[in-house]
Design a protein around this motif. Structure first.
Motif, PDB file in Angstrom:
ATOM      1  N   MET A 247      -0.026   5.321  -0.479  1.00  0.00           N
ATOM      2  CA  MET A 247       0.255   6.726  -0.193  1.00  0.00           C
ATOM      3  C   MET A 247      -1.037   7.547  -0.327  1.00  0.00           C
ATOM      4  O   MET A 247      -1.804   7.309  -1.259  1.00  0.00           O
ATOM      5  CB  MET A 247       1.290   7.223  -1.211  1.00  0.00           C
ATOM      6  CG  MET A 247       2.180   8.314  -0.640  1.00  0.00           C
ATOM      7  SD  MET A 247       3.231   9.049  -1.893  1.00  0.00           S
ATOM      8  CE  MET A 247       4.381   7.746  -2.205  1.00  0.00           C
ATOM      9  N   PRO A 248      -1.305   8.501   0.579  1.00  0.00           N
ATOM     10  CA  PRO A 248      -2.533   9.285   0.468  1.00  0.00           C
ATOM     11  C   PRO A 248      -2.500  10.178  -0.772  1.00  0.00           C
ATOM     12  O   PRO A 248      -1.433  10.541  -1.257  1.00  0.00           O
ATOM     13  CB  PRO A 248      -2.520  10.138   1.743  1.00  0.00           C
ATOM     14  CG  PRO A 248      -1.110  10.128   2.217  1.00  0.00           C
ATOM     15  CD  PRO A 248      -0.480   8.870   1.718  1.00  0.00           C
ATOM     16  N   ASP A 249      -3.723  10.524  -1.293  1.00  0.00           N
ATOM     17  CA  ASP A 249      -3.791  11.448  -2.430  1.00  0.00           C
ATOM     18  C   ASP A 249      -3.252  12.809  -2.018  1.00  0.00           C
ATOM     19  O   ASP A 249      -3.546  13.295  -0.934  1.00  0.00           O
ATOM     20  CB  ASP A 249      -5.243  11.623  -2.880  1.00  0.00           C
ATOM     21  CG  ASP A 249      -5.701  10.384  -3.639  1.00  0.00           C
ATOM     22  OD1 ASP A 249      -4.831   9.603  -4.051  1.00  0.00           O
ATOM     23  OD2 ASP A 249      -6.927  10.215  -3.788  1.00  0.00           O
ATOM     24  N   ILE A 250      -2.439  13.408  -2.903  1.00  0.00           N
ATOM     25  CA  ILE A 250      -1.886  14.726  -2.599  1.00  0.00           C
ATOM     26  C   ILE A 250      -2.197  15.646  -3.761  1.00  0.00           C
ATOM     27  O   ILE A 250      -2.005  15.272  -4.927  1.00  0.00           O
ATOM     28  CB  ILE A 250      -0.350  14.646  -2.387  1.00  0.00           C
ATOM     29  CG1 ILE A 250      -0.038  13.811  -1.152  1.00  0.00           C
ATOM     30  CG2 ILE A 250       0.240  16.032  -2.251  1.00  0.00           C
ATOM     31  CD1 ILE A 250       1.437  13.543  -0.940  1.00  0.00           C
ATOM     32  N   ASP A 251      -2.706  16.838  -3.472  1.00  0.00           N
ATOM     33  CA  ASP A 251      -2.917  17.861  -4.502  1.00  0.00           C
ATOM     34  C   ASP A 251      -1.554  18.516  -4.740  1.00  0.00           C
ATOM     35  O   ASP A 251      -1.088  19.338  -3.952  1.00  0.00           O
ATOM     36  CB  ASP A 251      -3.948  18.873  -3.988  1.00  0.00           C
ATOM     37  CG  ASP A 251      -4.155  20.021  -4.977  1.00  0.00           C
ATOM     38  OD1 ASP A 251      -3.283  20.239  -5.840  1.00  0.00           O
ATOM     39  OD2 ASP A 251      -5.190  20.697  -4.858  1.00  0.00           O
ATOM     40  N   ILE A 252      -0.871  18.105  -5.859  1.00  0.00           N
ATOM     41  CA  ILE A 252       0.520  18.533  -6.079  1.00  0.00           C
ATOM     42  C   ILE A 252       0.616  20.056  -6.211  1.00  0.00           C
ATOM     43  O   ILE A 252       1.532  20.670  -5.660  1.00  0.00           O
ATOM     44  CB  ILE A 252       1.096  17.861  -7.355  1.00  0.00           C
ATOM     45  CG1 ILE A 252       1.103  16.336  -7.202  1.00  0.00           C
ATOM     46  CG2 ILE A 252       2.503  18.373  -7.661  1.00  0.00           C
ATOM     47  CD1 ILE A 252       2.079  15.789  -6.208  1.00  0.00           C
ATOM     48  N   GLY A 253      -0.355  20.683  -6.902  1.00  0.00           N
ATOM     49  CA  GLY A 253      -0.309  22.143  -7.074  1.00  0.00           C
ATOM     50  C   GLY A 253      -0.349  22.839  -5.724  1.00  0.00           C
ATOM     51  O   GLY A 253       0.474  23.722  -5.444  1.00  0.00           O
ATOM     52  N   ALA A 254      -1.292  22.425  -4.877  1.00  0.00           N
ATOM     53  CA  ALA A 254      -1.416  23.044  -3.558  1.00  0.00           C
ATOM     54  C   ALA A 254      -0.169  22.752  -2.730  1.00  0.00           C
ATOM     55  O   ALA A 254       0.333  23.615  -1.991  1.00  0.00           O
ATOM     56  CB  ALA A 254      -2.653  22.500  -2.849  1.00  0.00           C
ATOM     57  N   HIS A 255       0.371  21.537  -2.890  1.00  0.00           N
ATOM     58  CA  HIS A 255       1.563  21.149  -2.145  1.00  0.00           C
ATOM     59  C   HIS A 255       2.747  22.043  -2.535  1.00  0.00           C
ATOM     60  O   HIS A 255       3.495  22.528  -1.685  1.00  0.00           O
ATOM     61  CB  HIS A 255       1.865  19.681  -2.434  1.00  0.00           C
ATOM     62  CG  HIS A 255       2.958  19.136  -1.594  1.00  0.00           C
ATOM     63  ND1 HIS A 255       4.273  19.125  -1.998  1.00  0.00           N
ATOM     64  CD2 HIS A 255       2.939  18.614  -0.352  1.00  0.00           C
ATOM     65  CE1 HIS A 255       5.001  18.611  -1.027  1.00  0.00           C
ATOM     66  NE2 HIS A 255       4.229  18.294  -0.031  1.00  0.00           N
ATOM     67  N   ASP A 256       2.910  22.278  -3.848  1.00  0.00           N
ATOM     68  CA  ASP A 256       4.009  23.127  -4.323  1.00  0.00           C
ATOM     69  C   ASP A 256       3.861  24.563  -3.822  1.00  0.00           C
ATOM     70  O   ASP A 256       4.832  25.205  -3.440  1.00  0.00           O
ATOM     71  CB  ASP A 256       4.064  23.131  -5.861  1.00  0.00           C
ATOM     72  CG  ASP A 256       4.635  21.813  -6.398  1.00  0.00           C
ATOM     73  OD1 ASP A 256       5.135  21.017  -5.582  1.00  0.00           O
ATOM     74  OD2 ASP A 256       4.555  21.605  -7.613  1.00  0.00           O
TER      75      ASP A 256
END
Ligand SMILES: C[S@@+](CC[C@H](N)C(=O)[O-])C[C@H]1O[C@@H](n2cnc3c(N)ncnc32)[C@H](O)[C@@H]1O
Length: 220
Positions: free
Chosen positions: A1-10
């Motif tokens: 799975m690609p890296d995801i910036d969870i804060g930015a995603h939220d």
């Protein structure tokens, strides 16, 4: 799975959910849902449903799980102006509240066919291939069976949609094994592996799993 910036995603998800505001009719229906203890679709998921109904030019839609009419109002607003929403709920009181929501939204009574009953008792009575869209938001443990019914009810090129496909992220947690989560995984696999369906998982609300039924056998 690609890296995801969870804060930015939220933050992006919150922005998307608030992009289209609900009017007083929907806000009142949402308040009634809270009073009776049910959770309607989020505004973002509602907007997706309206979009889907408009994009298939829906004249006939089945909704499983009426609630107080939040999702039904979004659907009716995307459908053709002569389109009919057939909506099923086991609770007569919820249907009564939904009828009020549709009236508040200015929908003529003949645009809603409200049926009291358990979904798996009612669905077999509906006509094969007669519907443009089937939306499922009732008992998530029954979703795999709703899928079987939906594929029978949809016309070629019709769309099926399910809420709760992410179940707060638990669907991706192998340790989570409640009947609801197990059914959610079973549904996801069934939709993904059915060669007649073109699926997509949307991060709207608690996850919307949507799929288009092929108009003919897929090539290749
Ligand atoms: C989450 S609420 C639906 C909310 C609605 N879709 C909305 O967004 O406004 C789920 C509804 O499904 C109904 N329900 C639960 N199990 C059902 C079943 N087996 N058959 C029919 N309705 C059911 C409940 O009474 C409840 O009104």
């Amino acid at each position: 799975m690609p890296d995801i910036d969870i804060g930015a995603h939220d933050r992006a998800a919150a922005f998307a959910e608030g992009f289209l505001l609900e009017d007083p009719v929907l806000r009142a229906a949402r308040a009634r849902a809270e009073e009776v203890g049910i959770l309607p679709v989020s505004p973002g998921a509602g907007a997706v449903l309206r979009f889907l109904a408009a994009s298939v030019g829906a004249r006939a839609v089945v909704e499983i799980g009426t609630g107080t009419g939040v999702s039904g109002t979004w659907l009716l607003r995307g459908m053709r102006t002569d389109g009919v929403l057939t909506t099923i709920d086991v609770e007569a009181e919820h249907l009564r509240l939904a009828r009020r929501t549709y009236a508040d939204a200015g929908m003529p009574p003949n645009r809603g066919r409200l049926i009291t009953g358990r979904a798996l008792d009612v669905l077999p009575r509906l006509t094969d291939g007669a519907y443009d869209l089937v939306f499922c938001d009732a008992d998530r443990r029954e979703n795999p069976e709703y899928l079987i019914q939906a594929l029978r009810l949809l016309r070629p090129g019709g769309v099926v949609a399910f809420t709760g496909a992410l179940t707060g992220g638990l669907a991706a947690d192998p340790a989570a094994r409640s009947p609801e989560i197990m059914a959610t995984r079973e549904l996801a696999t069934a939709v993904r592996d059915d060669s007649r369906l073109t699926p997509m998982l949307l991060n709207s609300g608690d996850g919307l799993l949507v799929a288009v039924l092929a108009t003919s056998s897929p090539v290749g």
